[in-house]
Structures are given as structure tokens and as C-alpha cells.
Scaffold this motif. Structure first.
Motif, mmCIF file in Angstrom:
data_model
loop_
_atom_site.group_PDB
_atom_site.id
_atom_site.type_symbol
_atom_site.label_atom_id
_atom_site.label_comp_id
_atom_site.label_asym_id
_atom_site.label_seq_id
_atom_site.Cartn_x
_atom_site.Cartn_y
_atom_site.Cartn_z
ATOM 1 N N SER A 89 30.284 6.796 -38.168
ATOM 2 C CA SER A 89 30.614 5.980 -37.179
ATOM 3 C C SER A 89 29.674 6.000 -35.944
ATOM 4 O O SER A 89 29.228 4.911 -35.251
ATOM 5 N N ALA A 90 29.995 6.870 -35.200
ATOM 6 C CA ALA A 90 29.617 6.836 -34.000
ATOM 7 C C ALA A 90 28.243 7.058 -33.624
ATOM 8 O O ALA A 90 27.176 7.077 -33.613
ATOM 9 N N LEU A 91 27.569 8.063 -34.436
ATOM 10 C CA LEU A 91 26.007 9.129 -34.682
ATOM 11 C C LEU A 91 25.341 7.367 -35.620
ATOM 12 O O LEU A 91 24.003 7.706 -35.209
ATOM 13 N N SER A 92 26.042 6.375 -36.280
ATOM 14 C CA SER A 92 24.474 5.586 -36.674
ATOM 15 C C SER A 92 23.460 4.832 -36.039
ATOM 16 O O SER A 92 22.490 5.034 -36.376
ATOM 17 N N GLY A 93 23.884 4.858 -34.875
ATOM 18 C CA GLY A 93 23.167 3.904 -33.623
ATOM 19 C C GLY A 93 22.682 4.321 -33.003
ATOM 20 O O GLY A 93 22.710 4.102 -31.789
ATOM 21 N N ALA A 94 23.146 5.750 -32.262
ATOM 22 C CA ALA A 94 23.114 6.783 -31.550
ATOM 23 C C ALA A 94 21.648 7.394 -31.188
ATOM 24 O O ALA A 94 20.767 7.506 -31.950
ATOM 25 N N GLN A 95 21.319 7.675 -30.506
ATOM 26 C CA GLN A 95 20.207 8.833 -29.274
ATOM 27 C C GLN A 95 20.072 10.127 -29.498
ATOM 28 O O GLN A 95 19.845 10.804 -29.427
ATOM 29 N N SER A 96 21.785 9.850 -28.890
ATOM 30 C CA SER A 96 22.431 11.664 -28.731
ATOM 31 C C SER A 96 23.907 12.235 -28.960
ATOM 32 O O SER A 96 24.539 10.494 -28.860
ATOM 33 N N ALA A 97 23.983 13.193 -28.859
ATOM 34 C CA ALA A 97 25.872 12.956 -28.887
ATOM 35 C C ALA A 97 25.709 14.261 -28.207
ATOM 36 O O ALA A 97 25.262 15.858 -28.039
ATOM 37 N N ASP A 98 26.809 13.561 -27.221
ATOM 38 C CA ASP A 98 27.626 15.063 -26.599
ATOM 39 C C ASP A 98 29.102 15.390 -27.479
ATOM 40 O O ASP A 98 29.427 14.458 -27.752
ATOM 41 N N ILE A 99 28.982 16.353 -27.945
ATOM 42 C CA ILE A 99 30.488 16.995 -28.761
ATOM 43 C C ILE A 99 31.693 17.533 -28.122
ATOM 44 O O ILE A 99 30.410 18.852 -27.790
ATOM 45 N N CYS A 100 32.092 17.539 -27.713
ATOM 46 C CA CYS A 100 33.561 18.392 -27.608
ATOM 47 C C CYS A 100 34.651 18.406 -28.853
ATOM 48 O O CYS A 100 35.230 17.640 -29.177
ATOM 49 N N ILE A 101 34.569 19.561 -28.753
ATOM 50 C CA ILE A 101 35.549 20.330 -30.354
ATOM 51 C C ILE A 101 36.690 21.123 -30.675
ATOM 52 O O ILE A 101 35.535 22.210 -29.844
ATOM 53 N N GLY A 102 37.424 21.369 -30.438
ATOM 54 C CA GLY A 102 38.355 22.201 -30.602
ATOM 55 C C GLY A 102 37.904 23.886 -31.491
ATOM 56 O O GLY A 102 38.229 24.750 -31.285
ATOM 57 N N TYR A 103 37.721 23.565 -32.680
ATOM 58 C CA TYR A 103 37.114 24.336 -33.709
ATOM 59 C C TYR A 103 35.833 23.624 -34.088
ATOM 60 O O TYR A 103 35.844 22.853 -34.054
ATOM 61 N N PHE A 104 34.627 24.734 -34.548
ATOM 62 C CA PHE A 104 33.566 23.907 -35.624
ATOM 63 C C PHE A 104 33.505 24.905 -36.332
ATOM 64 O O PHE A 104 33.398 26.204 -35.871
ATOM 65 N N PHE A 105 33.281 25.109 -37.767
ATOM 66 C CA PHE A 105 32.989 25.659 -38.515
ATOM 67 C C PHE A 105 31.576 25.044 -39.363
ATOM 68 O O PHE A 105 31.594 23.991 -39.231
ATOM 69 N N LEU A 106 30.984 25.905 -38.915
ATOM 70 C CA LEU A 106 29.798 26.137 -39.581
ATOM 71 C C LEU A 106 29.089 25.381 -41.057
ATOM 72 O O LEU A 106 28.267 24.976 -40.937
ATOM 73 N N ARG A 107 29.679 25.537 -41.523
ATOM 74 C CA ARG A 107 29.857 25.317 -43.157
ATOM 75 C C ARG A 107 30.198 23.615 -43.247
ATOM 76 O O ARG A 107 29.374 22.693 -43.624
ATOM 77 N N GLY A 108 30.837 23.089 -41.780
ATOM 78 C CA GLY A 108 31.229 21.368 -41.627
ATOM 79 C C GLY A 108 28.861 20.685 -40.906
ATOM 80 O O GLY A 108 29.156 19.785 -41.335
ATOM 81 N N TRP A 109 28.395 21.439 -40.524
ATOM 82 C CA TRP A 109 27.252 21.653 -39.861
ATOM 83 C C TRP A 109 26.230 20.573 -41.042
ATOM 84 O O TRP A 109 25.920 19.527 -40.725
ATOM 85 N N GLU A 110 26.690 21.488 -42.667
ATOM 86 C CA GLU A 110 25.548 21.199 -42.971
ATOM 87 C C GLU A 110 26.071 19.270 -43.535
ATOM 88 O O GLU A 110 25.352 17.833 -44.196
ATOM 89 N N GLN A 111 27.003 18.373 -43.196
ATOM 90 C CA GLN A 111 27.551 17.221 -43.320
ATOM 91 C C GLN A 111 27.259 16.839 -42.088
ATOM 92 O O GLN A 111 26.617 15.348 -42.646
ATOM 93 N N ILE A 112 27.332 17.128 -41.014
ATOM 94 C CA ILE A 112 26.709 15.562 -40.042
ATOM 95 C C ILE A 112 25.024 16.315 -40.196
ATOM 96 O O ILE A 112 24.334 15.633 -39.334
#
Length: 94
Positions: free
Chosen positions: A20-43
Motif C-alpha cells: 500500500s505505502a510503496l504503490s505511489g512512493a518515490q523512495s522508502a525508509d523502513i525501520c524494522i525489528g527483524y528482516f529475513f532475506l527471503r522476504g526481499w523477493e516479495q517486495i
């Protein structure tokens, strides 16, 4: 806008919020507690569409700050058992 997501809830997943947030964005700054690399392919398709003229188009800050009580408990444990010096020093420096 700041939002808190809970991936245990079908309606408030992080992936849903990012789409929802990235659909109209030019750039993104994301702060997250945990990040699994396999999730990157989804975004990654969403990030590839960001149109910021100057890189980086997407920045992700990963990590959580430990509460002061945990740091104090780690230091007390170190005082009782100095053999865990390195672990405590690393924990206190975060």
C-alpha cells in the motif's frame, strides 16, 4: 506515516502495508525489528518501481533497541560470571 504491523493478523501484515505505502512512493525508509532475506523477493518488484532520481531508492534499518532493564541485567550477570565478558560488552554497546 508511522504504522505498527503484526504478521499474526491477516489484515495488518507488513507485506500488505508495504504494498500500500510503496504503490505511489518515490523512495522508502523502513525501520524494522527483524528482516529475513527471503522476504526481499516479495517486495523487490515494488522497490524496482520506485522513482527517486538519486539512489538509494530504498533504505532499511534493521534492529531493535534492548530495554535498559535487559542491559542492567546483563551487566549484573557479568559481575557474577566474568567469563562472559565479550557477550556482555557487545550487548551493552548496542
Amino acid at each position: 506515516m508511522t504504522s505498527i504491523y503484526d504478521n499474526l493478523s491477516e489484515e495488518r501484515t507488513l507485506l500488505h502495508g508495504l504494498r500500500s505505502a510503496l504503490s505511489g512512493a518515490q523512495s522508502a525508509d523502513i525501520c524494522i525489528g527483524y528482516f529475513f532475506l527471503r522476504g526481499w523477493e516479495q517486495i523487490s518488484p515494488l522497490v524496482d518501481r520506485l522513482s527517486a532520481p538519486i539512489p538509494p531508492r530504498c533504505r532499511i534499518l534493521v534492529g531493535m533497541q534492548r530495554p535498559s532493564e535487559e542491559k542492567i541485567a546483563a551487566f549484573i550477570a557479568y559481575l557474577k560470571e566474568p567469563s562472559s565478558t565479550l557477550m556482555v560488552i557487545l550487548s551493552l554497546s548496542q
